[in-house]
Design a protein around this motif. Structure first.
Motif, PDB file in Angstrom:
ATOM      1  N   LYS A  83       0.811  -1.208   0.000  1.00  0.00           N
ATOM      2  CA  LYS A  83       0.000   0.000   0.000  1.00  0.00           C
ATOM      3  C   LYS A  83       0.845   1.259   0.000  1.00  0.00           C
ATOM      4  O   LYS A  83       0.532   2.249  -0.675  1.00  0.00           O
ATOM      5  CB  LYS A  83      -0.929  -0.012   1.212  1.00  0.00           C
ATOM      6  CG  LYS A  83      -1.905   1.147   1.252  1.00  0.00           C
ATOM      7  CD  LYS A  83      -2.847   1.039   2.430  1.00  0.00           C
ATOM      8  CE  LYS A  83      -3.841   2.196   2.463  1.00  0.00           C
ATOM      9  NZ  LYS A  83      -4.769   2.114   3.617  1.00  0.00           N
ATOM     10  N   HIS A  84       1.949   1.249   0.756  1.00  0.00           N
ATOM     11  CA  HIS A  84       2.845   2.408   0.832  1.00  0.00           C
ATOM     12  C   HIS A  84       4.222   2.093   0.261  1.00  0.00           C
ATOM     13  O   HIS A  84       5.203   2.753   0.614  1.00  0.00           O
ATOM     14  CB  HIS A  84       2.970   2.875   2.287  1.00  0.00           C
ATOM     15  CG  HIS A  84       1.662   3.240   2.927  1.00  0.00           C
ATOM     16  ND1 HIS A  84       0.956   4.362   2.563  1.00  0.00           N
ATOM     17  CD2 HIS A  84       0.926   2.615   3.881  1.00  0.00           C
ATOM     18  CE1 HIS A  84      -0.153   4.437   3.282  1.00  0.00           C
ATOM     19  NE2 HIS A  84      -0.207   3.390   4.074  1.00  0.00           N
ATOM     20  N   LYS A  85       4.300   1.076  -0.593  1.00  0.00           N
ATOM     21  CA  LYS A  85       5.574   0.659  -1.194  1.00  0.00           C
ATOM     22  C   LYS A  85       6.612   0.321  -0.126  1.00  0.00           C
ATOM     23  O   LYS A  85       7.808   0.613  -0.283  1.00  0.00           O
ATOM     24  CB  LYS A  85       6.109   1.757  -2.122  1.00  0.00           C
ATOM     25  CG  LYS A  85       5.159   2.156  -3.232  1.00  0.00           C
ATOM     26  CD  LYS A  85       4.899   1.024  -4.194  1.00  0.00           C
ATOM     27  CE  LYS A  85       4.015   1.449  -5.347  1.00  0.00           C
ATOM     28  NZ  LYS A  85       3.721   0.334  -6.283  1.00  0.00           N
ATOM     29  N   GLN A  86       6.155  -0.311   0.951  1.00  0.00           N
ATOM     30  CA  GLN A  86       7.058  -0.608   2.057  1.00  0.00           C
ATOM     31  C   GLN A  86       7.727  -1.976   1.927  1.00  0.00           C
ATOM     32  O   GLN A  86       8.600  -2.310   2.731  1.00  0.00           O
ATOM     33  CB  GLN A  86       6.312  -0.517   3.395  1.00  0.00           C
ATOM     34  CG  GLN A  86       5.351  -1.674   3.684  1.00  0.00           C
ATOM     35  CD  GLN A  86       3.962  -1.453   3.109  1.00  0.00           C
ATOM     36  OE1 GLN A  86       3.791  -0.817   2.091  1.00  0.00           O
ATOM     37  NE2 GLN A  86       2.966  -1.992   3.784  1.00  0.00           N
ATOM     38  N   TRP A  87       7.340  -2.761   0.929  1.00  0.00           N
ATOM     39  CA  TRP A  87       7.956  -4.067   0.689  1.00  0.00           C
ATOM     40  C   TRP A  87       8.775  -4.002  -0.589  1.00  0.00           C
ATOM     41  O   TRP A  87       8.379  -3.381  -1.573  1.00  0.00           O
ATOM     42  CB  TRP A  87       6.901  -5.158   0.574  1.00  0.00           C
ATOM     43  CG  TRP A  87       6.171  -5.461   1.846  1.00  0.00           C
ATOM     44  CD1 TRP A  87       4.967  -4.953   2.246  1.00  0.00           C
ATOM     45  CD2 TRP A  87       6.609  -6.325   2.885  1.00  0.00           C
ATOM     46  NE1 TRP A  87       4.619  -5.457   3.472  1.00  0.00           N
ATOM     47  CE2 TRP A  87       5.605  -6.304   3.892  1.00  0.00           C
ATOM     48  CE3 TRP A  87       7.729  -7.119   3.076  1.00  0.00           C
ATOM     49  CZ2 TRP A  87       5.707  -7.048   5.058  1.00  0.00           C
ATOM     50  CZ3 TRP A  87       7.830  -7.863   4.234  1.00  0.00           C
ATOM     51  CH2 TRP A  87       6.842  -7.833   5.209  1.00  0.00           C
ATOM     52  N   GLU A  88       9.915  -4.689  -0.574  1.00  0.00           N
ATOM     53  CA  GLU A  88      10.785  -4.746  -1.751  1.00  0.00           C
ATOM     54  C   GLU A  88      11.348  -6.153  -1.909  1.00  0.00           C
ATOM     55  O   GLU A  88      11.661  -6.818  -0.925  1.00  0.00           O
ATOM     56  CB  GLU A  88      11.940  -3.761  -1.629  1.00  0.00           C
ATOM     57  CG  GLU A  88      11.551  -2.300  -1.578  1.00  0.00           C
ATOM     58  CD  GLU A  88      12.737  -1.389  -1.370  1.00  0.00           C
ATOM     59  OE1 GLU A  88      12.589  -0.166  -1.553  1.00  0.00           O
ATOM     60  OE2 GLU A  88      13.822  -1.908  -1.012  1.00  0.00           O
ATOM     61  N   THR A  89      11.487  -6.571  -3.144  1.00  0.00           N
ATOM     62  CA  THR A  89      12.159  -7.823  -3.473  1.00  0.00           C
ATOM     63  C   THR A  89      13.294  -7.510  -4.437  1.00  0.00           C
ATOM     64  O   THR A  89      13.068  -6.846  -5.455  1.00  0.00           O
ATOM     65  CB  THR A  89      11.188  -8.832  -4.105  1.00  0.00           C
ATOM     66  OG1 THR A  89      10.140  -9.126  -3.183  1.00  0.00           O
ATOM     67  CG2 THR A  89      11.910 -10.128  -4.454  1.00  0.00           C
ATOM     68  N   ASN A  90      14.494  -7.979  -4.120  1.00  0.00           N
ATOM     69  CA  ASN A  90      15.681  -7.709  -4.938  1.00  0.00           C
ATOM     70  C   ASN A  90      16.288  -9.005  -5.449  1.00  0.00           C
ATOM     71  O   ASN A  90      16.307 -10.016  -4.735  1.00  0.00           O
ATOM     72  CB  ASN A  90      16.741  -6.954  -4.141  1.00  0.00           C
ATOM     73  CG  ASN A  90      16.265  -5.608  -3.640  1.00  0.00           C
ATOM     74  OD1 ASN A  90      16.717  -5.132  -2.608  1.00  0.00           O
ATOM     75  ND2 ASN A  90      15.336  -4.971  -4.332  1.00  0.00           N
ATOM     76  N   LEU A  91      16.788  -8.967  -6.661  1.00  0.00           N
ATOM     77  CA  LEU A  91      17.566 -10.056  -7.242  1.00  0.00           C
ATOM     78  C   LEU A  91      18.929  -9.492  -7.593  1.00  0.00           C
ATOM     79  O   LEU A  91      19.046  -8.603  -8.445  1.00  0.00           O
ATOM     80  CB  LEU A  91      16.877 -10.621  -8.476  1.00  0.00           C
ATOM     81  CG  LEU A  91      17.649 -11.691  -9.253  1.00  0.00           C
ATOM     82  CD1 LEU A  91      17.882 -12.919  -8.380  1.00  0.00           C
ATOM     83  CD2 LEU A  91      16.916 -12.072 -10.540  1.00  0.00           C
ATOM     84  N   LEU A  92      19.986 -10.010  -6.918  1.00  0.00           N
ATOM     85  CA  LEU A  92      21.329  -9.450  -7.050  1.00  0.00           C
ATOM     86  C   LEU A  92      22.323 -10.529  -7.479  1.00  0.00           C
ATOM     87  O   LEU A  92      22.206 -11.696  -7.076  1.00  0.00           O
ATOM     88  CB  LEU A  92      21.792  -8.848  -5.719  1.00  0.00           C
ATOM     89  CG  LEU A  92      20.913  -7.737  -5.139  1.00  0.00           C
ATOM     90  CD1 LEU A  92      21.057  -7.682  -3.639  1.00  0.00           C
ATOM     91  CD2 LEU A  92      21.284  -6.405  -5.751  1.00  0.00           C
ATOM     92  N   PHE A  93      23.302 -10.107  -8.270  1.00  0.00           N
ATOM     93  CA  PHE A  93      24.420 -10.972  -8.643  1.00  0.00           C
ATOM     94  C   PHE A  93      25.715 -10.287  -8.205  1.00  0.00           C
ATOM     95  O   PHE A  93      25.916  -9.101  -8.467  1.00  0.00           O
ATOM     96  CB  PHE A  93      24.428 -11.225 -10.147  1.00  0.00           C
ATOM     97  CG  PHE A  93      23.283 -12.074 -10.621  1.00  0.00           C
ATOM     98  CD1 PHE A  93      23.382 -13.455 -10.616  1.00  0.00           C
ATOM     99  CD2 PHE A  93      22.108 -11.488 -11.052  1.00  0.00           C
ATOM    100  CE1 PHE A  93      22.326 -14.244 -11.047  1.00  0.00           C
ATOM    101  CE2 PHE A  93      21.037 -12.260 -11.480  1.00  0.00           C
ATOM    102  CZ  PHE A  93      21.143 -13.644 -11.469  1.00  0.00           C
TER     103      PHE A  93
END
Length: 237
Positions: free
Chosen positions: A92-102
Motif C-alpha cells: 500500500k505504501h511501497k514498504q515491501w521490496e524484493t531484490n535479485l542481485l548478482f
C-alpha cells in the motif's frame, strides 16, 4: 463574349463547391468509421468493456508487475565484494521490496573468482519526509538467501566426509538477516528523465553460520559475526 466568360466562371465555381461538399461529406463519413486508439488526451464516454476486454486488461496488468522498478548497487554484505541487481517495490505504501542481485567474489584463498546470487526481501515500516525533497527511512530490515556458484559448495554433505559430520549445515546456501537505514533524494517531477529517486543505505547483517559459531564457540563475540555493507538504490519507476 463577357456573358460567356461569366457563365463559364459561374459553372466552375458551382462545380468546385459541389466537389468540396462531396469531399467534406466523404471525410465526415470516413471519420464515423475510423477506429481511433484511445490515448491520454482522448476521453471516451459510455465505454462498455466486454469480458474479453477485462481479461486482456488483467493479463496486461499482471505482466506489467514483472517490470523492475529499481536498480541496486551494493558493496559487501556476505554476497560478494560488489553486487548489482534489480528490484520491485509493492504494498500500500511501497514498504515491501524484493531484490535479485548478482555478486562477485575475487580469488583470495581459492584458484578462481566466483559468482554469487542473492534473493533479498526488504521491509521499511515507515518514512520521514523532510524539506527539499529528502526522505529518511530510520529502519530497514529483512532476510535474504545467498548462494555461490561452484563445485566447491554443496547443499548435501559429500560422501568423503564422515556421516553427519557437517549436518544439518550446507555450504551452498546462506540465510542472512539485516537491519539498516536509508536516506533518499526525490527527483522533482518536472526534472525527471531516467530516475524517480536515489537512495543511499547501509546495512548490518549476519548469517546462520555465524550465529552457530557464536552459540558454539565461547571465543566468538557478537561483533565478530556482524558485517557492514553500503549501497545505492535508484528508483526508475
Amino acid at each position: 463574349m463577357k456573358s460567356l466568360i461569366f457563365s463559364l466562371m459561374f459553372m466552375l465555381a458551382t462545380l468546385s463547391a459541389n466537389g468540396a461538399e462531396r469531399d467534406s461529406v466523404s471525410i465526415a463519413d470516413s471519420l464515423l468509421y475510423l477506429d481511433v486508439a484511445p490515448t491520454e488526451n482522448v476521453r471516451i464516454e459510455n465505454a462498455v468493456m466486454t469480458k474479453y476486454d477485462r481479461r486482456i486488461h488483467r493479463h496486461r496488468e499482471h505482466w506489467a508487475e514483472l517490470i523492475p522498478t529499481q536498480f541496486i548497487l551494493q558493496y559487501a554484505g556476505n554476497m560478494g565484494v560488489m553486487s548489482v541487481g534489480i528490484g520491485w517495490d509493492y504494498g500500500k505504501h511501497k514498504q515491501w521490496e524484493t531484490n535479485l542481485l548478482f555478486g562477485y567474489l575475487p580469488k583470495i584463498s581459492s584458484h578462481r573468482g566466483k559468482l554469487t546470487m542473492t534473493i533479498k526481501e526488504n521491509f521499511l515500516p515507515w518514512s520521514m519526509y523532510m524539506k527539499g525533497g529528502w526522505l529518511f527511512e530510520p529502519l530497514s530490515c529483512g532476510l535474504y538467501l545467498n548462494t555461490v556458484f561452484g563445485s566447491e559448495f554443496w547443499d548435501h554433505q559429500p560422501s568423503r566426509y564422515p556421516d553427519k559430520y557437517y549436518e544439518p549445515l550446507n555450504t551452498k546456501v546462506r540465510i542472512n538477516a539485516f537491519v539498516g537505514q536509508r536516506v533518499t533524494k526525490i527527483v522533482p517531477a518536472n526534472k525527471r528523465k531516467f530516475l524517480k529517486s536515489v537512495s543511499a543505505f547501509y546495512e548490518v547483517s549476519t548469517c546462520d553460520l555465524y550465529v552457530r559459531l557464536l552459540v558454539m564457540e565461547k571465543k566468538v563475540s557478537l561483533w565478530d559475526i556482524l558485517c557492514l555493507s553500503v549501497g545505492v538504490k535508484m528508483q526508475i519507476l
